[in-house]
Scaffold this active site. Structure first.
Site, PDB file in Angstrom:
ATOM      1  CD  GLU A 161     118.174 -57.305  93.590  1.00 31.25           C
ATOM      2  OE1 GLU A 161     118.508 -57.936  94.594  1.00 31.25           O
ATOM      3  OE2 GLU A 161     118.835 -56.346  93.139  1.00 31.25           O
ATOM      4  CG  HIS A 200     121.456 -52.396  91.762  1.00 36.49           C
ATOM      5  ND1 HIS A 200     120.142 -52.617  91.418  1.00 36.49           N
ATOM      6  CD2 HIS A 200     121.822 -53.441  92.545  1.00 36.49           C
ATOM      7  CE1 HIS A 200     119.723 -53.746  91.986  1.00 36.49           C
ATOM      8  NE2 HIS A 200     120.727 -54.266  92.666  1.00 36.49           N
ATOM      9  CG  HIS A 248     122.033 -60.847  96.768  1.00 37.75           C
ATOM     10  ND1 HIS A 248     120.975 -61.357  97.495  1.00 37.75           N
ATOM     11  CD2 HIS A 248     121.606 -59.658  96.279  1.00 37.75           C
ATOM     12  CE1 HIS A 248     119.960 -60.528  97.430  1.00 37.75           C
ATOM     13  NE2 HIS A 248     120.312 -59.491  96.703  1.00 37.75           N
ATOM     14  NE  ARG A 288     114.549 -76.774 115.751  1.00 33.88           N
ATOM     15  CZ  ARG A 288     115.356 -76.417 116.759  1.00 33.88           C
ATOM     16  NH1 ARG A 288     116.203 -77.298 117.279  1.00 33.88           N
ATOM     17  NH2 ARG A 288     115.330 -75.188 117.228  1.00 33.88           N
ATOM     18  CG  HIS A 302     122.919 -58.615  91.120  1.00 34.35           C
ATOM     19  ND1 HIS A 302     122.131 -59.492  91.840  1.00 34.35           N
ATOM     20  CD2 HIS A 302     122.550 -57.383  91.547  1.00 34.35           C
ATOM     21  CE1 HIS A 302     121.331 -58.817  92.642  1.00 34.35           C
ATOM     22  NE2 HIS A 302     121.586 -57.527  92.491  1.00 34.35           N
ATOM     23  CG  ASP A 324     123.781 -56.152  95.143  1.00 35.45           C
ATOM     24  OD1 ASP A 324     123.065 -55.583  94.296  1.00 35.45           O
ATOM     25  OD2 ASP A 324     123.387 -56.435  96.283  1.00 35.45           O
ATOM     26  N   GLY A 373     133.846 -59.356 101.646  1.00 35.46           N
ATOM     27  CA  GLY A 373     134.222 -59.497 103.036  1.00 35.46           C
ATOM     28  C   GLY A 373     133.225 -58.891 103.997  1.00 35.46           C
TER      29      GLY A 373
END
Length: 396
Positions: free
Chosen positions: A136, A66, A223, A234, A64, A281, A256
Site C-alpha cells: 500500500e 498492517h 478500502h 456531477r 489488508h 486495515d 461503523g
C-alpha cells in the site's frame, strides 16, 4: 501425523450447513468431513466436542492488515511478524497479506526482504499464515494520502516496483496505487504481466479517470469510500467507478467508523456478495488499550475504537477484528452465516487464487478452522491443523 477430531459440530460448508457433523484433521490438512454417524473410530486423538458451540467455520482471511498486538509489519523484525501472526489468530484470522505503507525507499526495501525471509523460513503451524504481501503506497496521490506520510510519497515507478518484487521473492500479491498518476499506465501494464492485483486507492482520480484505469486493467478498490473521491452527482468519482463496474472487487472496513453502515446495503446491491472483501486495515493498536501508537513514524491516537492521526485527526486504520467485522455485517445486513463467510473467507481465497487450499471446510484443504461460541465469540482457532488460540473456558 497427529490427528484431531471436531465432533458434534454444526459445520458451515460452502453450499450448506451440516448439522451434527465431524471434521477429521490429519497433520495440516482436513482429511474428512461428514455426519457423526459416519465418523471414523476415535482412539487416542485430540478431540474437541463442539456440542455447546454455535458453528464451526473456515478461518477468515485478512488481505489488508498492517499490524496487531502492539506490532506493525513496518517494524521489520521477526518478533513483530510472529507477534502479529499470533494476535490475528485470536480474532479468527488464519491467513493474511502483510500490508506495508508509505515510508522511505530503504525502509520499504528492508521490510520486503525480511517479510520474504519470514514467509519462506517459518513453516510453524498454530499461528496465522502469511500468504503474501499487500504493498500500500508509496505510489499514491498526496491529495488522498490519509495517514500515509506525505514526504515519502512517490510517482508510480516500474523499475522500483520490479526491484521490490524481486526483494519480496514474488510475494507481493496486491499493490495499492493512484492510477491517475501512472503515465500511459506503464505500472498497470507491468502488473498485469506479472499477475499482481492492481488496486486503486489513496487516489484523487475523477470518475472518467477511474473508468479509464478500469478499462486498462484495474480490478480492485482499496478500502472503498476512504482515500478516494466519493460519489457526487456531477462526478461519481472512484467510488462510482468501482461500484458500477462488475470486474472491480471492493474492500470494506465494517467498523461503523469508516463509512455509514447503511452504505453497505448500497454496496451489496451494486456488487453482489461475490465482489466484496472484508478487511480490517488493522494497526498495531488492535487488541491493545486506548492510547498513543506509532504508524509509519506518525503518532496515532486510539480512543473509543477510533484511530486518528494525532496531528491532523485523519482516520488512521482501525482496530476492528475480523470476527467483529463479521458480526457487524450480520447485524447491519441480516446476512446468513454462509453469506458472512463468503465475504470474510471464500472471496479472499478465490481472489488470491488459493481456493484450492483455503477459504472453506473441505477434505484436502488446509485445516484452517474457527469454532464460534453461542454469542459468536472465538472459542478455538486452528491454523493448519494446530490450535492457535483457545478461550480460557474452552474445555470447561
Amino acid at each position: 501425523m497427529k490427528s484431531m477430531y471436531l465432533i458434534n459440530a454444526t459445520i458451515v460448508l460452502e453450499q450448506s450447513v451440516l448439522q451434527n457433523g465431524f471434521v477429521h484433521i490429519e497433520g495440516e490438512k482436513i482429511k474428512s468431513v461428514g455426519k457423526m454417524v459416519d465418523c471414523p473410530p476415535i482412539i487416542g486423538e485430540i478431540v474437541i466436542d463442539c456440542i455447546d458451540n454455535q458453528y464451526v467455520i473456515p478461518g477468515m482471511i485478512d488481505i489488508h492488515v498492517h499490524g496487531a498486538g502492539g506490532f506493525d509489519f513496518m517494524d521489520s523484525k521477526q518478533e513483530a511478524f510472529e507477534g502479529i501472526a499470533k494476535a490475528l489468530a485470536k480474532e479468527g484470522t488464519t491467513s493474511y497479506l502483510a500490508t506495508t505503507m508509505t515510508n522511505p525507499i530503504s525502509q520499504i526495501s528492508d521490510v520486503l526482504k525480511n517479510l520474504a525471509s519470514y514467509k519462506e523460513n517459518n513453516s510453524e503451524t498454530g499461528v496465522a499464515e502469511m500468504i503474501g504481501i499487500h504493498l500500500e503506497g508509496p505510489f499514491i496521490n498526496k491529495d488522498q494520502k490519509g495517514a500515509q506520510p506525505e514526504h515519502d510519497i512517490l510517482p508510480p515507478n516500474v523499475t522500483l516496483f520490479k526491484e521490490w518484487q524481486k526483494l519480496s521473492r514474488d510475494a507481493i500479491k496486491i499493490i495499492t496505487f493512484a492510477p491517475e498518476l501512472d503515465v500511459d499506465f506503464e505500472l498497470l501494464k507491468e502488473l498485469k504481466k506479472m499477475e499482481i492485483i492492481p488496486s486503486m486507492g489513496h487516489t484523487n482520480a475523477s470518475y472518467d479517470e477511474a473508468v479509464q484505469a478500469i478499462t486498462h486493467g484495474i480490478t480492485h478498490s482499496t478500502h472503498l469510500f476512504n482515500g478516494m473521491k466519493g460519489l457526487h452527482h456531477r462526478d461519481p468519482g472512484v467510488v462510482g467507478g468501482a461500484l458500477l463496474h462488475d470486474e472491480v472487487y471492493v474492500e470494506v472496513i465494517p467498523d461503523g467508523i469508516h463509512f455509514h453502515p447503511d452504505l453497505l446495503k448500497l454496496v451489496v446491491r451494486m456488487k453482489g456478495l461475490e465482489r466484496i472483501l472484508v478487511i480490517t486495515d488493522g494497526i498495531r493498536a488492535k487488541g491493545m488499550a486506548d492510547g498513543i501508537y506509532d504508524l509509519g513514524g506518525q503518532k496515532v491516537t486510539v480512543s473509543d475504537e477510533k484511530c486518528t492521526l494525532t496531528s491532523t485527526g485523519s482516520l488512521a486504520g482501525s482496530i476492528v477484528t475480523m470476527n467483529n467485522a463479521r458480526m457487524n455485517l450480520a447485524k447491519w445486513l441480516g446476512l446468513s452465516i454462509q453469506e458472512q463467510l463468503q465475504i470474510t473467507s471464500v472471496n479472499q481465497a478465490k481472489r488470491l487464487g488459493l481456493f484450492n487450499r483455503k477459504g472453506s471446510i473441505q477434505a484436502g484443504k488446509d485445516a484452517d478452522i474457527v469454532i464460534l461460541g453461542m454469542n459468536g465469540e472465538i472459542v478455538f482457532t486452528i491454523c493448519r491443523g494446530a490450535i492457535a488460540f483457545q478461550c480460557k473456558d474452552a474445555f470447561k
